[in-house]
Write a protein that holds these residues in place. Sequence first.
Motif, PDB file in Angstrom:
ATOM      1  N   PRO A 190       0.887  -1.199  -0.110  1.00 53.27           N
ATOM      2  CA  PRO A 190       0.227  -0.001  -0.015  1.00 53.27           C
ATOM      3  C   PRO A 190       1.065   1.289  -0.124  1.00 53.27           C
ATOM      4  O   PRO A 190       0.562   2.173  -0.664  1.00 53.27           O
ATOM      5  CB  PRO A 190      -0.795  -0.301   1.160  1.00 53.27           C
ATOM      6  CG  PRO A 190      -1.021  -1.799   1.440  1.00 53.27           C
ATOM      7  CD  PRO A 190       0.358  -2.098   1.049  1.00 53.27           C
ATOM      8  N   GLY A 191       1.915   1.340   0.966  1.00 47.70           N
ATOM      9  CA  GLY A 191       2.679   2.577   0.723  1.00 47.70           C
ATOM     10  C   GLY A 191       3.598   2.708  -0.415  1.00 47.70           C
ATOM     11  O   GLY A 191       3.563   3.777  -0.883  1.00 47.70           O
ATOM     12  N   GLN A 192       3.833   1.533  -0.978  1.00 49.37           N
ATOM     13  CA  GLN A 192       4.576   1.613  -2.502  1.00 49.37           C
ATOM     14  C   GLN A 192       3.425   2.462  -3.442  1.00 49.37           C
ATOM     15  O   GLN A 192       3.697   2.998  -4.485  1.00 49.37           O
ATOM     16  CB  GLN A 192       5.077   0.259  -2.858  1.00 49.37           C
ATOM     17  CG  GLN A 192       6.355  -0.015  -2.149  1.00 49.37           C
ATOM     18  CD  GLN A 192       6.885  -1.112  -2.236  1.00 49.37           C
ATOM     19  OE1 GLN A 192       6.097  -2.031  -2.725  1.00 49.37           O
ATOM     20  NE2 GLN A 192       8.014  -1.632  -1.886  1.00 49.37           N
ATOM     21  N   ARG A 193       2.336   1.903  -3.296  1.00 47.71           N
ATOM     22  CA  ARG A 193       1.218   2.184  -4.286  1.00 47.71           C
ATOM     23  C   ARG A 193       0.973   3.875  -4.213  1.00 47.71           C
ATOM     24  O   ARG A 193       0.810   4.439  -5.055  1.00 47.71           O
ATOM     25  CB  ARG A 193      -0.119   1.572  -4.091  1.00 47.71           C
ATOM     26  CG  ARG A 193      -0.183   0.068  -4.657  1.00 47.71           C
ATOM     27  CD  ARG A 193      -1.363  -0.770  -4.415  1.00 47.71           C
ATOM     28  NE  ARG A 193      -1.114  -2.221  -4.272  1.00 47.71           N
ATOM     29  CZ  ARG A 193      -1.687  -2.986  -3.782  1.00 47.71           C
ATOM     30  NH1 ARG A 193      -3.080  -2.568  -3.478  1.00 47.71           N
ATOM     31  NH2 ARG A 193      -1.443  -4.216  -3.708  1.00 47.71           N
ATOM     32  N   ARG A 194       1.167   4.215  -2.968  1.00 46.41           N
ATOM     33  CA  ARG A 194       0.905   5.843  -2.689  1.00 46.41           C
ATOM     34  C   ARG A 194       1.969   6.372  -3.633  1.00 46.41           C
ATOM     35  O   ARG A 194       1.809   7.526  -3.933  1.00 46.41           O
ATOM     36  CB  ARG A 194       1.045   6.046  -1.304  1.00 46.41           C
ATOM     37  CG  ARG A 194      -0.041   5.630  -0.335  1.00 46.41           C
ATOM     38  CD  ARG A 194       0.099   5.528   1.045  1.00 46.41           C
ATOM     39  NE  ARG A 194       0.877   6.834   1.662  1.00 46.41           N
ATOM     40  CZ  ARG A 194       1.305   7.176   2.932  1.00 46.41           C
ATOM     41  NH1 ARG A 194       1.089   6.018   3.535  1.00 46.41           N
ATOM     42  NH2 ARG A 194       1.806   8.121   3.193  1.00 46.41           N
ATOM     43  N   ILE A 195       3.422   5.819  -3.651  1.00 46.69           N
ATOM     44  CA  ILE A 195       4.315   6.560  -4.269  1.00 46.69           C
ATOM     45  C   ILE A 195       3.758   6.382  -5.839  1.00 46.69           C
ATOM     46  O   ILE A 195       4.097   7.395  -6.641  1.00 46.69           O
ATOM     47  CB  ILE A 195       5.592   5.897  -3.969  1.00 46.69           C
ATOM     48  CG1 ILE A 195       5.992   6.160  -2.614  1.00 46.69           C
ATOM     49  CG2 ILE A 195       6.879   6.702  -4.899  1.00 46.69           C
ATOM     50  CD1 ILE A 195       7.415   5.055  -2.013  1.00 46.69           C
ATOM     51  N   ALA A 196       3.669   5.232  -6.205  1.00 42.62           N
ATOM     52  CA  ALA A 196       3.080   5.131  -7.607  1.00 42.62           C
ATOM     53  C   ALA A 196       2.034   5.979  -8.064  1.00 42.62           C
ATOM     54  O   ALA A 196       2.268   6.704  -9.354  1.00 42.62           O
ATOM     55  CB  ALA A 196       3.005   3.605  -7.903  1.00 42.62           C
ATOM     56  N   GLN A 197       1.032   6.141  -7.493  1.00 37.39           N
ATOM     57  CA  GLN A 197       0.045   7.079  -7.540  1.00 37.39           C
ATOM     58  C   GLN A 197       0.394   8.621  -7.745  1.00 37.39           C
ATOM     59  O   GLN A 197       0.126   9.169  -8.693  1.00 37.39           O
ATOM     60  CB  GLN A 197      -0.965   6.835  -6.594  1.00 37.39           C
ATOM     61  CG  GLN A 197      -2.342   7.427  -6.799  1.00 37.39           C
ATOM     62  CD  GLN A 197      -3.184   6.904  -8.027  1.00 37.39           C
ATOM     63  OE1 GLN A 197      -2.813   5.744  -8.211  1.00 37.39           O
ATOM     64  NE2 GLN A 197      -4.011   7.473  -8.728  1.00 37.39           N
ATOM     65  N   TYR A 198       1.420   8.816  -6.793  1.00 36.51           N
ATOM     66  CA  TYR A 198       2.036  10.353  -7.040  1.00 36.51           C
ATOM     67  C   TYR A 198       2.625  10.562  -7.978  1.00 36.51           C
ATOM     68  O   TYR A 198       2.532  11.870  -8.780  1.00 36.51           O
ATOM     69  CB  TYR A 198       2.771  10.635  -5.591  1.00 36.51           C
ATOM     70  CG  TYR A 198       3.370  12.018  -5.723  1.00 36.51           C
ATOM     71  CD1 TYR A 198       2.304  12.980  -4.867  1.00 36.51           C
ATOM     72  CD2 TYR A 198       4.519  12.514  -6.205  1.00 36.51           C
ATOM     73  CE1 TYR A 198       2.832  14.421  -4.811  1.00 36.51           C
ATOM     74  CE2 TYR A 198       4.672  13.753  -6.104  1.00 36.51           C
ATOM     75  CZ  TYR A 198       4.026  14.834  -5.501  1.00 36.51           C
ATOM     76  OH  TYR A 198       4.207  16.079  -5.486  1.00 36.51           O
ATOM     77  N   LEU A 199       3.479   9.683  -8.618  1.00 39.55           N
ATOM     78  CA  LEU A 199       4.083   9.774  -9.734  1.00 39.55           C
ATOM     79  C   LEU A 199       3.471   9.728 -10.850  1.00 39.55           C
ATOM     80  O   LEU A 199       3.638  10.616 -11.830  1.00 39.55           O
ATOM     81  CB  LEU A 199       5.171   8.730  -9.768  1.00 39.55           C
ATOM     82  CG  LEU A 199       6.349   8.578  -8.789  1.00 39.55           C
ATOM     83  CD1 LEU A 199       7.259   7.393  -8.840  1.00 39.55           C
ATOM     84  CD2 LEU A 199       7.156   9.814  -8.764  1.00 39.55           C
ATOM     85  N   ILE A 200       2.463   9.065 -11.127  1.00 37.78           N
ATOM     86  CA  ILE A 200       1.484   8.948 -12.193  1.00 37.78           C
ATOM     87  C   ILE A 200       0.503  10.289 -12.344  1.00 37.78           C
ATOM     88  O   ILE A 200       0.582  11.003 -13.499  1.00 37.78           O
ATOM     89  CB  ILE A 200       0.495   7.816 -11.884  1.00 37.78           C
ATOM     90  CG1 ILE A 200       1.047   6.726 -12.102  1.00 37.78           C
ATOM     91  CG2 ILE A 200      -0.882   7.992 -12.857  1.00 37.78           C
ATOM     92  CD1 ILE A 200       0.175   5.318 -11.916  1.00 37.78           C
ATOM     93  N   GLU A 201       0.297  10.726 -11.225  1.00 40.40           N
ATOM     94  CA  GLU A 201      -0.482  12.142 -11.274  1.00 40.40           C
ATOM     95  C   GLU A 201       0.337  13.566 -11.333  1.00 40.40           C
ATOM     96  O   GLU A 201      -0.146  14.339 -11.652  1.00 40.40           O
ATOM     97  CB  GLU A 201      -1.504  12.186  -9.966  1.00 40.40           C
ATOM     98  CG  GLU A 201      -2.527  11.086  -9.929  1.00 40.40           C
ATOM     99  CD  GLU A 201      -3.087  10.975  -8.449  1.00 40.40           C
ATOM    100  OE1 GLU A 201      -3.042  11.939  -7.587  1.00 40.40           O
ATOM    101  OE2 GLU A 201      -4.265  10.337  -8.334  1.00 40.40           O
ATOM    102  N   HIS A 202       1.703  13.355 -10.903  1.00 38.08           N
ATOM    103  CA  HIS A 202       2.408  14.505 -10.959  1.00 38.08           C
ATOM    104  C   HIS A 202       3.823  14.305 -11.645  1.00 38.08           C
ATOM    105  O   HIS A 202       4.756  14.630 -11.412  1.00 38.08           O
ATOM    106  CB  HIS A 202       2.828  15.073  -9.483  1.00 38.08           C
ATOM    107  CG  HIS A 202       1.629  15.366  -8.861  1.00 38.08           C
ATOM    108  ND1 HIS A 202       0.914  14.088  -7.952  1.00 38.08           N
ATOM    109  CD2 HIS A 202       0.703  16.363  -8.403  1.00 38.08           C
ATOM    110  CE1 HIS A 202      -0.138  14.464  -7.427  1.00 38.08           C
ATOM    111  NE2 HIS A 202      -0.433  15.704  -7.394  1.00 38.08           N
TER     112      HIS A 202
END
Length: 307
Positions: free
Chosen positions: A42-54
Motif C-alpha cells: 500500500p505504501g509503495q502504491r501511494r508513491i506510484a500514484q503520486y508519480l502518475i498524477e504529478h
Amino acid sequence: MPSPQQARAQASAITSGKTVPEAEAAPTSQLRELFDGHGLSPGQRRIAQYLIEHITEAAFLSITDLAERVGVSQPSVTRFAAAVGFSGYPALRERLQSIALAALPGGGPGAAEEMRNELQAAVDAEIANLENLRRDFADPDRVIRVGRELSRSTPLTVLGLRISVSLAEYFAYAARRIHPDVRLVTRGGSVAYDALLQSREAGGTWILAFGMPRHAQETLTAIRVARGAGLRVALVTDLALGALADEADVTFATGTGSRLVFDSYAAPGVLSAALLQAMTDADPERTQARLEEYEQVAEQHQFFLKD
C-alpha cells in the motif's frame, strides 16, 4: 510533511474523467505499464500514484522532496525503486525524466487512456481478472472435486489472516448454512495452531486457506502446521507459484485488483462462491434440509427485514 491521513487521501484521489491534452496521456500510460504487476505494498502504491498524477514535476524531485510530498520515508522510496525493477532511486528518476521530457514537444497516442478516471481503471482491471477466471471455469472439474472434499470434511476449517480475513469470513458464514461444522481461524500464531490441531483430532480432513497479497508469513506457517497434522490444504490466492502454493495440496490462483491503494477481490469472491456452490451440489439432500431449517429459525426470530 502531510499527515498520514492527508497522504492517504492524496494517494487515493479520484482523478476527473475530463479529457486532457494528448501530451499528458502518453506518460501516464507508460507509468502504469511500468508499475503494474509488481505486487506493490500500500505504501509503495501511494508513491506510484503520486508519480502518475504529478509526473512532469515529480520526475525532477530529489529523493528527499519526493518522500516529503508523498508522506513516506526516504528508505521507502528506495525500496519502491527496487520493487519496480531499478537499481535505486537515481535510475528510476532517470527513467521518469525521459518519460516526462518525451511528452513535452507535442504528445502522442494514448489520450483515450486518460479519459478513464482511476476508479474506472480499477474496474477495468477487475473485469480482466473475471475474464481470466471465466476461462479457468471452462473446465470446472477441479472446483467440483475440491468442493466435494470440503463438503465431506467434518469439521471444515477456513483460514484467513490479516487482509484475507474478509474472504475467509464470507466463505465461513455461507458454508455454515450448508455444512454442520465450520471453524473459522482468523488469528495466527499459537491460536491458529490450536484450532488446526483440534480440527484434525475431531476428524477434519481439509482446510480452505485464503492468502491474498501481501502474503503473510504466519499464513505460510499455519499451512505447514495443518499439513504436518495430516490436514489437506486447498488454497485461494493470487499466485500459482510461490511459497504458499508450494505448501498447498490444491491451489486456485486468481487475480486481485491492484489499481488502488488497497486491493480489491472481485475474482476471489466469485471463486469462493463457486466453491460454495460445489459444496451444495456435493450433498444436495443435506443442503436442502439445512437451508430449510435455517429459514425456519430466521423467520421465527425475525433475522431479516421484510423488503
